[in-house]
Design a protein around this motif. Structure first.
Motif: not given
Length: 110
Positions: A32-39
């Motif tokens: 979730a953190v990596v996906a949020a950083l991508d956004a």
């Protein structure tokens, strides 16, 4: 700018309140953190390119997190959770580095 401010506020809130993550969800937190950083990096790139849209950012943020977690969940059910988790992190990592390179080129004109 709003994305960066939201990220900073989220980090501060996490440090101040130190929320407990249920054991069953601990596996999905790094995804979730990596996906949020991508956004967030995508939003910063869009802002610098002059095409930022807050609705697109919110939808991208939420869909990235939910889709990445869902992929890992399905992988867990199929018995290949570690492989899919690694795949998701690699793909999102590539996107983060691609966006950061575009941000760097935009800021430093190099």
């Amino acid at each position: 700018m709003i994305a960066a401010l939201g990220l900073l506020l989220g980090i501060l809130a996490g440090l101040l309140f130190q929320p407990d993550i249920p054991i069953g969800l601990e596996r999905y937190m790094p995804i979730a953190v990596v996906a949020a950083l991508d956004a967030v990096f995508g939003a910063l790139r869009a802002y610098l390119d002059g095409i930022f849209d807050d609705k697109v950012f919110v939808v991208s943020f939420l869909s990235n997190v939910v889709l990445a977690a869902a992929i890992v969940y399905v992988g867990d059910r199929l018995g290949v959770g570690n492989q899919l988790q690694t795949g998701v992190i690699v793909v999102l990592g590539i996107r983060i580095f691609s966006n950061s390179a575009a941000i760097r080129r935009h800021i430093f004109h190099a």
